[in-house]
Design a protein around this motif. Structure first.
Motif, short mmCIF file in Angstrom:
data_model
loop_
_atom_site.label_atom_id
_atom_site.label_comp_id
_atom_site.label_asym_id
_atom_site.label_seq_id
_atom_site.Cartn_x
_atom_site.Cartn_y
_atom_site.Cartn_z
N SER A 16 -3.23 -0.68 -0.44
CA SER A 16 -4.40 -1.53 -0.21
C SER A 16 -4.01 -2.76 0.61
N PRO A 17 -4.95 -3.26 1.41
CA PRO A 17 -4.70 -4.54 2.08
C PRO A 17 -5.02 -5.72 1.16
N TYR A 18 -5.50 -5.42 -0.05
CA TYR A 18 -5.88 -6.45 -1.01
C TYR A 18 -4.90 -6.47 -2.18
N LYS A 19 -4.59 -7.65 -2.66
CA LYS A 19 -3.74 -7.79 -3.84
C LYS A 19 -4.64 -7.89 -5.07
N ALA A 48 -7.20 -1.77 6.04
CA ALA A 48 -7.17 -3.09 6.67
C ALA A 48 -7.89 -3.04 8.02
N GLU A 49 -7.69 -1.98 8.76
CA GLU A 49 -8.34 -1.84 10.06
C GLU A 49 -9.85 -1.66 9.89
N ILE A 50 -10.27 -0.82 8.96
CA ILE A 50 -11.69 -0.59 8.70
C ILE A 50 -12.38 -1.88 8.28
N ASP A 51 -11.74 -2.61 7.38
CA ASP A 51 -12.32 -3.87 6.87
C ASP A 51 -12.07 -5.06 7.80
N GLU A 52 -11.42 -4.79 8.93
CA GLU A 52 -11.11 -5.82 9.93
C GLU A 52 -10.35 -6.99 9.32
#
Length: 158
Positions: A16-19, A48-52
């Motif tokens: 995930s790009p989120y912690k 991360a790319e999809i959610d910019e």
């Protein structure tokens, strides 16, 4: 590919790009895991790319996942049970088992396409399955957060 298994428990990876420290999971929004750490990193980059998100960090989570009744797209009994359910609810305008929507949906699901499975995940859940697997990276989607125990969280710098 090495999957560590103890009974119905698997040690798998999520990227995930989120912690976060707890999974937010529901029948209509399952969380995906893979046995391959590098694939989890790839999923995190894609998200991360999809959610910019322009971040220099990604998060890889190693988790113990307890799966006892996984929908298997290669199991025709599972497919038939799901398709009967979809017809009874008129999914996508389905009225019978020989219409084009039925045929195309069944084919996509039986090939393990994650988008087709994701589209009917609530139906899979309502049939009593706790998860489903997909063809892409042999991923497993889990419906219930109580089936997931986070073991370790790794920060990956990009």
């Amino acid at each position: 590919m090495k999957i560590y298994r103890i009974s119905n428990q698997f040690v798998l990876w999520h990227g995930s790009p989120y912690k976060f420290e707890k999974f937010n999971v529901s029948p209509d929004s399952p969380v995906y895991f893979t046995a391959i750490k590098e694939d989890a990193i790839g999923f995190a980059k894609d998200k991360a790319e999809i959610d910019e998100i322009n971040s220099k960090k990604l998060w890889i989570i190693k988790a113990k996942v307890n799966i006892s009744n996984c929908f298997d797209y290669t199991n025709m009994n599972h497919i038939d049970k799901l398709m009967k359910n979809l017809v009874s609810f008129g999914y996508g305008g389905m009225k019978k088992t020989n219409d084009l929507v039925f045929i195309n949906t069944k084919q996509s699901i039986s090939e393990g396409h994650y988008l087709a499975l994701e589209d009917v995940s609530i139906n899979i859940y309502k049939l009593g399955f706790d998860s489903y697997r997909t063809k892409e990276s042999n991923a497993v989607a889990v419906f219930n957060p109580s089936c997931i125990t986070i073991l370790e969280i790794y920060e990956i710098k990009t």
